[in-house]
Scaffold this motif. Structure first.
Motif, mmCIF file in Angstrom:
data_model
loop_
_atom_site.group_PDB
_atom_site.id
_atom_site.type_symbol
_atom_site.label_atom_id
_atom_site.label_comp_id
_atom_site.label_asym_id
_atom_site.label_seq_id
_atom_site.Cartn_x
_atom_site.Cartn_y
_atom_site.Cartn_z
ATOM 1 N N ASN A 90 0.837 -1.211 0.000
ATOM 2 C CA ASN A 90 0.000 0.000 0.000
ATOM 3 C C ASN A 90 0.864 1.251 0.000
ATOM 4 O O ASN A 90 0.562 2.222 -0.696
ATOM 5 C CB ASN A 90 -0.922 0.018 1.218
ATOM 6 C CG ASN A 90 -2.201 -0.740 1.000
ATOM 7 O OD1 ASN A 90 -2.598 -1.007 -0.120
ATOM 8 N ND2 ASN A 90 -2.858 -1.095 2.090
ATOM 9 N N SER A 91 1.912 1.244 0.800
ATOM 10 C CA SER A 91 2.809 2.397 0.880
ATOM 11 C C SER A 91 3.470 2.669 -0.473
ATOM 12 O O SER A 91 3.526 3.812 -0.933
ATOM 13 C CB SER A 91 3.856 2.170 1.964
ATOM 14 O OG SER A 91 4.761 3.244 2.007
ATOM 15 N N VAL A 92 3.970 1.620 -1.106
ATOM 16 C CA VAL A 92 4.596 1.790 -2.422
ATOM 17 C C VAL A 92 3.560 2.241 -3.444
ATOM 18 O O VAL A 92 3.811 3.158 -4.235
ATOM 19 C CB VAL A 92 5.293 0.489 -2.870
ATOM 20 C CG1 VAL A 92 5.800 0.613 -4.307
ATOM 21 C CG2 VAL A 92 6.440 0.130 -1.925
ATOM 22 N N MET A 93 2.383 1.641 -3.421
ATOM 23 C CA MET A 93 1.331 2.013 -4.366
ATOM 24 C C MET A 93 1.003 3.500 -4.260
ATOM 25 O O MET A 93 0.756 4.159 -5.280
ATOM 26 C CB MET A 93 0.082 1.173 -4.130
ATOM 27 C CG MET A 93 -1.017 1.450 -5.134
ATOM 28 S SD MET A 93 -2.488 0.469 -4.789
ATOM 29 C CE MET A 93 -3.718 1.515 -5.572
ATOM 30 N N SER A 94 1.029 4.045 -3.054
ATOM 31 C CA SER A 94 0.698 5.463 -2.860
ATOM 32 C C SER A 94 1.717 6.384 -3.527
ATOM 33 O O SER A 94 1.434 7.563 -3.734
ATOM 34 C CB SER A 94 0.566 5.785 -1.374
ATOM 35 O OG SER A 94 1.830 5.770 -0.751
ATOM 36 N N GLU A 95 2.882 5.880 -3.890
ATOM 37 C CA GLU A 95 3.870 6.674 -4.622
ATOM 38 C C GLU A 95 3.515 6.790 -6.103
ATOM 39 O O GLU A 95 4.033 7.655 -6.801
ATOM 40 C CB GLU A 95 5.259 6.034 -4.503
ATOM 41 C CG GLU A 95 5.793 5.978 -3.091
ATOM 42 C CD GLU A 95 7.081 5.179 -2.996
ATOM 43 O OE1 GLU A 95 7.760 4.981 -4.042
ATOM 44 O OE2 GLU A 95 7.413 4.737 -1.881
ATOM 45 N N TYR A 96 2.660 5.910 -6.587
ATOM 46 C CA TYR A 96 2.332 5.844 -8.011
ATOM 47 C C TYR A 96 0.935 6.335 -8.356
ATOM 48 O O TYR A 96 0.662 6.627 -9.523
ATOM 49 C CB TYR A 96 2.489 4.397 -8.509
ATOM 50 C CG TYR A 96 3.922 3.947 -8.517
ATOM 51 C CD1 TYR A 96 4.708 4.071 -9.661
ATOM 52 C CD2 TYR A 96 4.512 3.415 -7.370
ATOM 53 C CE1 TYR A 96 6.031 3.679 -9.656
ATOM 54 C CE2 TYR A 96 5.840 3.019 -7.365
ATOM 55 C CZ TYR A 96 6.591 3.151 -8.508
ATOM 56 O OH TYR A 96 7.915 2.769 -8.496
ATOM 57 N N PHE A 97 0.040 6.398 -7.374
ATOM 58 C CA PHE A 97 -1.356 6.753 -7.637
ATOM 59 C C PHE A 97 -1.822 7.834 -6.675
ATOM 60 O O PHE A 97 -1.420 7.854 -5.509
ATOM 61 C CB PHE A 97 -2.262 5.522 -7.471
ATOM 62 C CG PHE A 97 -2.003 4.452 -8.488
ATOM 63 C CD1 PHE A 97 -2.636 4.490 -9.720
ATOM 64 C CD2 PHE A 97 -1.126 3.422 -8.211
ATOM 65 C CE1 PHE A 97 -2.392 3.498 -10.667
ATOM 66 C CE2 PHE A 97 -0.877 2.434 -9.147
ATOM 67 C CZ PHE A 97 -1.505 2.474 -10.373
ATOM 68 N N ASP A 98 -2.686 8.710 -7.185
ATOM 69 C CA ASP A 98 -3.340 9.744 -6.388
ATOM 70 C C ASP A 98 -4.840 9.498 -6.435
ATOM 71 O O ASP A 98 -5.351 8.848 -7.352
ATOM 72 C CB ASP A 98 -3.042 11.136 -6.966
ATOM 73 C CG ASP A 98 -1.567 11.489 -6.889
ATOM 74 O OD1 ASP A 98 -0.976 11.326 -5.805
ATOM 75 O OD2 ASP A 98 -1.010 11.921 -7.916
ATOM 76 N N ALA A 99 -5.553 10.059 -5.465
ATOM 77 C CA ALA A 99 -7.009 9.971 -5.455
ATOM 78 C C ALA A 99 -7.552 10.719 -6.672
ATOM 79 O O ALA A 99 -6.976 11.725 -7.077
ATOM 80 C CB ALA A 99 -7.558 10.560 -4.159
ATOM 81 N N PRO A 100 -8.595 10.248 -7.287
ATOM 82 C CA PRO A 100 -9.330 9.028 -6.953
ATOM 83 C C PRO A 100 -8.541 7.788 -7.399
ATOM 84 O O PRO A 100 -8.072 7.711 -8.531
ATOM 85 C CB PRO A 100 -10.633 9.159 -7.734
ATOM 86 C CG PRO A 100 -10.271 10.001 -8.924
ATOM 87 C CD PRO A 100 -9.183 10.932 -8.447
ATOM 88 N N TYR A 101 -8.397 6.859 -6.488
ATOM 89 C CA TYR A 101 -7.616 5.651 -6.742
ATOM 90 C C TYR A 101 -8.383 4.679 -7.630
ATOM 91 O O TYR A 101 -9.613 4.689 -7.659
ATOM 92 C CB TYR A 101 -7.269 4.962 -5.417
ATOM 93 C CG TYR A 101 -6.460 5.840 -4.512
ATOM 94 C CD1 TYR A 101 -5.134 6.114 -4.792
ATOM 95 C CD2 TYR A 101 -7.033 6.417 -3.379
ATOM 96 C CE1 TYR A 101 -4.377 6.935 -3.971
ATOM 97 C CE2 TYR A 101 -6.290 7.240 -2.549
ATOM 98 C CZ TYR A 101 -4.962 7.498 -2.848
ATOM 99 O OH TYR A 101 -4.230 8.318 -2.041
ATOM 100 N N PRO A 102 -7.650 3.814 -8.332
ATOM 101 C CA PRO A 102 -8.348 2.785 -9.102
ATOM 102 C C PRO A 102 -9.047 1.785 -8.190
ATOM 103 O O PRO A 102 -8.668 1.637 -7.018
ATOM 104 C CB PRO A 102 -7.220 2.095 -9.881
ATOM 105 C CG PRO A 102 -5.932 2.598 -9.353
ATOM 106 C CD PRO A 102 -6.202 3.750 -8.454
#
Length: 127
Positions: A90-102
């Motif tokens: 989840n932490s790594v994913m947050s580096e690649y995506f911003d809200a609204p998330y997929p």
């Protein structure tokens, strides 16, 4: 509707009879990306954080080759061999995506290709 394969040297070559992604209309369907270095075809060293980062980098490269970005991804499938690593991913994913998330599924699996700990697939919709 025509299907167009998407392939880039910035992500690892397919290790089987499949495309990195396929575009049909304005939708791009990604094959699973595992943490392979595209230059060497080898699994990146390190734990789940390094593996997740490399897999997301590979996904990003394929998205860009298809004419999109991570912001155009509408659905992710995450596959981990240990759900105890969920918070790290989840932490790594947050580096690649911003809200609204997929939209997303996260599934623990018994094994993945090349004995990696993480794999990601996706669906992207282009305007």
């Amino acid at each position: 509707m025509a299907r167009t394969p998407i392939n880039t040297d910035r992500a690892p070559a397919a290790i089987g009879p499949y495309s990195q992604a396929v575009r049909s209309g304005n939708t791009v369907y990604f094959s699973g990306q595992i943490p392979l270095d595209p230059a060497t075809g080898e699994v990146v060293p390190g734990g789940i954080e390094a593996q997740a980062r490399r897999a997301f980098d590979n996904l990003k490269a394929v998205a860009e080759e298809a004419g999109g970005s991570m912001d155009d991804i509408v659905r992710l499938g995450l596959y981990l061999t240990d759900l105890g690593e969920f918070a790290v991913v989840n932490s790594v994913m947050s580096e690649y995506f911003d809200a609204p998330y997929p939209a997303r599924s996260t599934i623990e699996v018994a094994g993945l290709p090349k004995r990696v700990a993480f794999e990601v697939d996706a669906v992207m919709v282009l305007d």
